[in-house]
Design a protein around this motif. Structure first.
Motif, PDB file in Angstrom:
ATOM      1  N   ASN A   1      93.658  49.379  28.544  1.00  0.00           N
ATOM      2  CA  ASN A   1      94.118  50.430  29.521  1.00  0.00           C
ATOM      3  C   ASN A   1      93.496  50.230  30.894  1.00  0.00           C
ATOM      4  OD1 ASN A   1      95.355  52.669  27.717  1.00  0.00           O
ATOM      5  ND2 ASN A   1      93.388  52.106  26.683  1.00  0.00           N
TER       6      ASN A   1
ATOM      7  N   SER B   1      95.936  58.307  39.293  1.00  0.00           N
ATOM      8  CA  SER B   1      95.674  58.165  38.129  1.00  0.00           C
ATOM      9  C   SER B   1      96.637  57.497  37.263  1.00  0.00           C
ATOM     10  CB  SER B   1      95.254  59.651  37.437  1.00  0.00           C
ATOM     11  OG  SER B   1      94.548  60.081  38.007  1.00  0.00           O
TER      12      SER B   1
ATOM     13  N   GLU C   1      93.952  51.920  34.990  1.00  0.00           N
ATOM     14  CA  GLU C   1      94.318  52.811  35.839  1.00  0.00           C
ATOM     15  C   GLU C   1      93.676  52.977  37.257  1.00  0.00           C
ATOM     16  OE1 GLU C   1      92.882  56.837  34.160  1.00  0.00           O
ATOM     17  OE2 GLU C   1      91.761  55.701  32.969  1.00  0.00           O
TER      18      GLU C   1
ATOM     19  N   LYS D   1      98.281  55.218  34.679  1.00  0.00           N
ATOM     20  CA  LYS D   1      97.783  54.563  33.807  1.00  0.00           C
ATOM     21  C   LYS D   1      98.675  53.728  33.077  1.00  0.00           C
ATOM     22  CE  LYS D   1      94.738  55.753  29.850  1.00  0.00           C
ATOM     23  NZ  LYS D   1      93.654  56.933  29.244  1.00  0.00           N
TER      24      LYS D   1
ATOM     25  N   LYS E   1      85.313  52.485  31.046  1.00  0.00           N
ATOM     26  CA  LYS E   1      86.073  52.257  31.989  1.00  0.00           C
ATOM     27  C   LYS E   1      85.057  51.441  33.204  1.00  0.00           C
ATOM     28  CE  LYS E   1      88.683  56.693  31.621  1.00  0.00           C
ATOM     29  NZ  LYS E   1      88.990  58.024  32.203  1.00  0.00           N
TER      30      LYS E   1
ATOM     31  N   GLN F   1      99.091  50.985  29.703  1.00  0.00           N
ATOM     32  CA  GLN F   1      98.197  50.459  28.289  1.00  0.00           C
ATOM     33  C   GLN F   1      99.077  49.195  27.940  1.00  0.00           C
ATOM     34  OE1 GLN F   1      97.534  53.446  25.203  1.00  0.00           O
ATOM     35  NE2 GLN F   1      98.294  51.975  23.792  1.00  0.00           N
TER      36      GLN F   1
END
Length: 644
Positions: free
Chosen positions: A33, A18, A35, A20, A55, A22
């Motif tokens: 973002n 995960s 991920e 991530k 997403k 930004q």
């Protein structure tokens, strides 16, 4: 202690799957973002902390393996990019581009890496895949991308469907000549062949998002948007049936290699959409111009007088029309080689030169992938014949070519575009493409590229009654979608009442003269072949002709003023110190506009507009000192303002 270790390893595992990152634009309003979720890369986009793209998937499939899932995070690097450049063929001549960058790198179980490079400016995101060398592997085929754009379900779309391959005139489709539909729910966007770039979306009834791609050349196919699937529009490669089924629809790539840029423009109004320069911000010229190319307006007999005008006397009349209008060029269309001939054409070229008018000649792009029969044929699709022809063209004094009937987006077709452009530059020739795909950054990449059709253009006004009825509707779309990302050679500004040689009956024009003049400003292309006819020198009002004589085709600045795609459009463009403001009305009722024009505050301007009877008139007015100006635009009408 045992529980502590378990929690520790769980946290490490979660960080791997995960990871991530930004990144914001310089003014921090636009945020991206990215991920890995369960080994699958996804990204999302928000503006002022409101999600506009949920997403959405990333990744691709190659003949060497699947790079969509089971991926592991490697690293993320952030940086900045800043550049200033000059570009005289787009909506703005001086451009400063500043963006924050994120290179997000992952690998598969065989340690094969690739990165997604994101560049985020104040209103634009550009991203592409960058694929490293994989051991001894130096050549791959990208068979499919998993790149997607996932919008909130209440989003509406402004899209144009991809034409079914090997259909239409002489099996030349797809030719990017389908109209855009306005404000359609994305859940209903299920066209089997998908939708062309660019595509416009309205999100949450508050934000506008424009999707496109740029930087496509001989190293990759052009792509389009899929139909809406499982909440997402995917990047989709050309239909395998294009080019009569010949050639791969995938991407042949050497490693290391990069894909074209996909672009996302976001705004709370249509201003960032209309004014974006992202298609050119992230590309560079591929070669130097062999000479200084000049842009401008031209005459063109075929659009109104059609095939019958392809004779020596009619073309001479159109050369005289160009000279009388102070146009730089004439376009001589299909059949010139058979009906005029090379020897007599040289005489016409010399005659045009004596009038200070340059000549563009039409060519069929091929003779092997569709049934288009117009000549010259088999002159542009092979290197030997192309160079022989271009040698004659240069010696004869031709200034440029219009090349037609491409009908496909496969990589081999992208290679043909590039070969024509590169060879033409060697011989000092400019190139316009017709029956063609969207130009993707080509104004900057290819110095001698001067425009593409790729739109429901003026010829369809002649051939299709429904297009005539929807002329204003279609025109109100283009500044926000098609013409927002690339130059657009429309071939319009019709002053005949009827779209034929007799100009007495038949295909009646349903828009006003003021509307037609306004499109000369609204539709941006460095080279504009206008649909005037020799009789217009006598039957069109002199003030309209004077407007067209002075109208530039290159612009230093473009501003969105007002509008809504499918309803009305108002833009302002500046050439040196002269401002042109133009608007059209696609609705059934008169449109009352309250315009904010601070750059014209207190200035004397020439107004061209229509009265209540849709008769076009002109007068001189003074813009109030506060820059606020009220105007009414008639249905199917338009207006222009020019400061003196």
């Amino acid at each position: 202690m045992k529980n502590t270790l378990s929690i520790f390893f769980i946290c490490i595992s979660m960080s791997l799957f995960s990871q991530k990152e930004q990144i914001n634009g310089p003014d921090t309003k636009l945020q991206l973002n990215v991920e890995l979720i369960d080994g699958k890369p996804v990204y999302s986009v928000s503006y002022e902390e409101i999600i506009v793209i949920e997403k959405a998937p990333l990744g691709f499939v190659t003949n060497e393996g699947d790079f969509v899932e089971n991926l592991v995070f490697v690293e993320a690097k952030k940086d900045r990019v800043s550049k200033t450049y000059t570009q005289d063929k787009i909506k703005q001549s001086q451009v400063t581009y500043k963006a924050n960058t994120l290179r997000y790198t992952v690998k598969d179980s065989k340690d094969r890496k690739f990165s997604v490079l994101f560049q985020v400016s104040d209103n634009d995101i550009a991203f592409r895949y960058e694929i490293s060398k994989w051991g001894d592997t130096r050549a791959i085929v990208v068979e499919q991308e998993h790149t997607g754009f996932s919008f909130p379900e209440e989003t509406t779309a402004f899209l144009s469907n991809v034409m079914r391959p090997m259909t239409g005139f002489a099996r030349t489709a797809p030719s990017y000549e389908s109209a855009y539909q306005a404000d359609q729910p994305i859940t209903e966007q299920t066209a089997p062949g998908g939708y062309v770039f660019p595509g416009l979306f309205k999100v949450n009834n508050e934000f506008w998002v424009l999707l496109s791609e740029t930087g496509v050349r001989s190293l990759y196919p052009a792509s389009h948007l899929s139909s809406y699937k499982d909440g997402t529009f995917y990047v989709e490669y050309p239909n395998e049936k294009e080019n009569n089924g010949f050639g791969s629809s995938g991407a042949q790539m050497g490693l290391p290699g990069v894909t074209p840029w996909r672009t996302i423009t976001v705004g709370k109004s249509l201003k960032p959409i209309v004014e974006t320069t992202i298609p050119w911000d992230v590309v560079e010229p591929l070669y130097e111009p062999s000479q200084d190319y000049e842009y401008g307006k031209g005459s063109w007999s075929w659009i109104i007088w059609q095939d019958a005008s392809m004779n020596y006397d009619d073309q001479k009349a159109y050369i005289d029309l160009a000279a009388a209008m102070d146009f730089k060029y004439i376009l001589i269309d299909a059949w010139w080689d058979e009906r005029i001939g090379y020897e007599k054409m040289k005489e016409l070229i010399d005659y045009a030169a004596s009038k200070d008018v340059g000549v563009f000649l039409w060519y069929n792009s091929n003779g092997i992938v569709n049934d288009a029969f117009q000549t010259p044929l088999n002159k542009m699709n092979t290197s030997i014949e192309r160079k022989q022809e271009m040698k004659w063209l240069k010696e004869a004094g031709v200034k440029g070519l219009k090349v037609d009937f491409f009908g496909g987006d496969k990589q081999e077709t992208m290679r043909l575009y590039e070969d024509i452009l590169s060879d033409a530059n060697d011989y000092g020739l400019m190139i316009v493409f017709h029956g063609t795909t969207l130009p993707r950054g080509w104004e900057r990449m290819y110095p001698n590229f001067v425009g593409s059709e790729a739109v429901v253009a003026s010829e369809m006004l002649v051939f299709v009654e429904d297009v005539r009825k929807k002329e204003a509707y279609n025109a109100s779309m283009h500044p926000f979608i098609r013409n927002a990302v690339a130059s657009m050679e429309f071939g319009g500004v019709v002053l005949n009442d009827y779209l034929n040689r007799g100009n007495e009956s038949g295909q009646k024009r349903l828009t006003t003269d003021a509307f037609q003049l306004a499109t000369g400003v609204l539709f941006q292309n460095p080279l504009q072949f206008l649909a005037l006819t020799p009789n217009n020198l006598d039957d069109a009002p002199q003030f309209e002709l004077n407007f067209l004589k002075k109208l530039p085709t290159s612009w230093d600045e473009t501003q969105f003023i007002d509008g809504y795609p499918g309803k009305f459009s108002v833009l302002a463009r500046r050439h040196a110190d002269t401002w042109y403001v133009a608007g059209i009305n696609a609705e059934a009722q008169p449109k009352k506009l309250d315009l904010n024009l601070p750059f014209l505050a207190g200035k004397i301007v020439t107004l061209i507009n229509d009265d209540k009877n849709s008769e076009t008139f002109t007068k001189t007015i003074k813009v109030p000192k506060n820059g606020k100006l009220a105007l009414t635009v008639q249905p199917g009408g338009g207006f222009t303002l020019v400061n003196e």
